[in-house]
Design a protein around this motif. Sequence first.
Motif, short mmCIF file in Angstrom:
data_model
loop_
_atom_site.label_atom_id
_atom_site.label_comp_id
_atom_site.label_asym_id
_atom_site.label_seq_id
_atom_site.Cartn_x
_atom_site.Cartn_y
_atom_site.Cartn_z
N LEU A 409 0.86 -1.18 0.00
CA LEU A 409 0.00 0.00 0.00
C LEU A 409 0.89 1.24 0.00
O LEU A 409 1.78 1.38 0.85
CB LEU A 409 -0.90 0.01 1.23
N HIS A 411 1.18 4.95 0.74
CA HIS A 411 0.58 6.07 1.46
C HIS A 411 1.62 7.17 1.67
O HIS A 411 1.61 7.88 2.67
CB HIS A 411 -0.02 5.62 2.80
N LEU A 428 -2.46 5.96 -2.28
CA LEU A 428 -3.25 4.81 -1.83
C LEU A 428 -3.33 3.70 -2.87
O LEU A 428 -4.18 2.81 -2.78
CB LEU A 428 -4.67 5.23 -1.42
N VAL A 430 -2.43 0.22 -4.69
CA VAL A 430 -2.13 -1.10 -4.14
C VAL A 430 -1.49 -1.96 -5.21
O VAL A 430 -1.91 -1.94 -6.38
CB VAL A 430 -3.43 -1.79 -3.65
N THR A 466 -6.03 2.97 -7.90
CA THR A 466 -6.60 3.85 -6.90
C THR A 466 -7.81 4.53 -7.51
O THR A 466 -8.27 4.16 -8.59
CB THR A 466 -5.54 4.85 -6.39
N ARG A 521 -9.20 4.70 2.13
CA ARG A 521 -9.09 3.32 1.65
C ARG A 521 -8.80 2.38 2.82
O ARG A 521 -7.87 2.63 3.62
CB ARG A 521 -7.99 3.19 0.60
N ILE A 523 -8.11 -1.77 3.81
CA ILE A 523 -7.71 -3.07 3.28
C ILE A 523 -7.76 -4.09 4.40
O ILE A 523 -7.25 -3.83 5.51
CB ILE A 523 -6.28 -3.01 2.69
N ILE A 533 -10.82 -4.68 -0.29
CA ILE A 533 -10.41 -3.28 -0.42
C ILE A 533 -11.68 -2.44 -0.47
O ILE A 533 -12.51 -2.62 -1.38
CB ILE A 533 -9.55 -3.05 -1.67
#
Length: 650
Positions: A409, A411, A428, A430, A466, A521, A523, A533
């Motif tokens: 992830l 961030h 954000l 993945v 995203t 978001r 997860i 998600i």
Amino acid sequence: MTSDMFIPDSPTATISGRPLSWYAKRLSVMQPGEVLTRLGSQCGLAVLSIRHHLGLAAAPANRLEARGYRFCRAMEPQLPIWIYRAHLDPGICNRVLAGGLPEGGWNWRWDDEPDVWHTAPDTGRTWPARFFGSIPYREGNTFGDVRRVWEPSRLQQLVTLARIAVEGPAALRERAVGLMEAQFLSWINANPYLTGVHYISAMECGLRLLAVCHAFDQVRPWLRRPERVWLAVVRLVEGHAALIRQRVSLHSSLGNHTIAEATALLYAGLLFPEMPHASRWRMAGLTLLESESSHQVLADGGGIEQGLCYLRFVSDLFHLASALLDARGEPVPDGLEQAVTRSRSFLAAMTDEAGALLSIGDGDGGYALGPVLDFTPAVSGRATGLTTFEASGYTVLEPAGSSGTRLILDHGPLGMAPCYAHGHADALAVLLRTGGQEVLVDPGTYTYTGHPEWRKYFRGTRAHNTVVVDGLDQAVQETAFQWSSPYTSRLLTCKECAGGDTILIAMHDGYLARTGVVHWRGILYRPPGLWVILDRLTGSGTHDLEVNWHLGLTPVPDGDGYMLDGSIGGLRLMVEGGAVAVHRGQTAPIIGWRSSFYGAKEPMDTLRMSRRGTLPHEFVTCVAMGDADGAGRQAAVSRLRTVMDDAHTH
């Protein structure tokens, strides 16, 4: 890796082939001191241009012949030999012996025609042979992507040929050394000092200097034309170092360019102390490397530019500088050694089980010295579970007992201020691998200056896993290497729960100022193979929302979701919250593409969920291994929603 210097093209309403508005944007991120420095640099370039036009800008004069330099007359290698790989891949060897480059994707083959160094691989056009400062090279130029024509002239193929000569039998050695000499002298003849596209970037000059020194250092006993080769080496080193020193990337252009240039200056100063300015080069290079070691490599080992390719690049350069200092009996600054250690640890966490570096942020396939270095981070024995890199902004989940499974992830921030040049708007996003297969992938980079519309797509939000709001990127693309309105991302929850669940919650504010929307978001991973998600968009008003999933496997419709064809363990993808469509290789608009190597692109499947409506709104995505239990899946979604509600409230 492109130069960001101001170089005048013609006395018209454009500079370097760019409208004045481009320079207005670039000036907006400069401090007054930098503006003055660049104006001074422009004056110096103008003088250099006049001297070049009058035929007075020859390479700096050498006081000594080649034999007057210890580096040239020594019989033994002067550079550390432990840095090289023990064995080279046979495919790499075959390519370079056939006149190609170590990495096959560049689509270049040497011949003895001078234009081979100036012909654009992507367009077939010939870059002009005139004063480098008068050549427009940024996006919109008429010749092609300058990064692609620069690669062969880094001369890193010579280092690979040298390794072949060292490792191979006598017959192969003779062939490799002969090809080294022919290519090098061909380049020298085709690129008079300050003439042509290969002098535009000080960093390119720096990488070429490093490659030439490492290449001929290894094969000195077997050179066929040693006097001619060493004289050319001396002239290249002195001319390149002088130009680099005049044009070091500083201020808002600090970055991987700076590290390459500083390393080259350190090399020139240490290996050729007989040159008049050697001590200045050495001091300038070492000072920059020492000061930038804590800036370029963050406290957790990540790179400030937010591109994994560039972190590997600067890490290798720091390692080369450290190895050279140590081999010459010079003290190695602690900061330099620590930067290497930190970055190697981070890169290991971002390398897949096959040893390949993941694609995050800009990446142009560049190396510090080619694929001959033995600086690859070890990936064996990597810790499982949750690992968060707070400074660079990544969380890695590798479930225990689940071989080849990893979720990342992002961030982190957009990139390195003030330009954020090599960052992608991927807050954000993945990435997911399982069973050693790519499931959710980053599509890559593709181009820098050759195709503006493709550059815009591949670095934009739509090309990442995203959410896109109102068709906008999470930040504003000003130029091909400049962003404005950077976002802030935050990891709010990161925990392994009783019962085996792992939960991550994060948010970013990239859309808040322009649309009033915040993206959250969540997860959840539930062993042995369920990933949930949940994307929540908060704010007010009516908005166009979309979430894009760029897939490494082919989605095949199956009931309420999709089977991912060819997946190990039978992966299913289920989505809800909007209209669903799968796109592949489309151009109007651009979607459904990936670039696995710089300059190349190929179609890929992208699943898009879209909705126009009021907020708040949620998208739910589930990836499940084997038969998906609907009730269990909904229970997992409910638990994740509850944790997100708590994070949102607090």
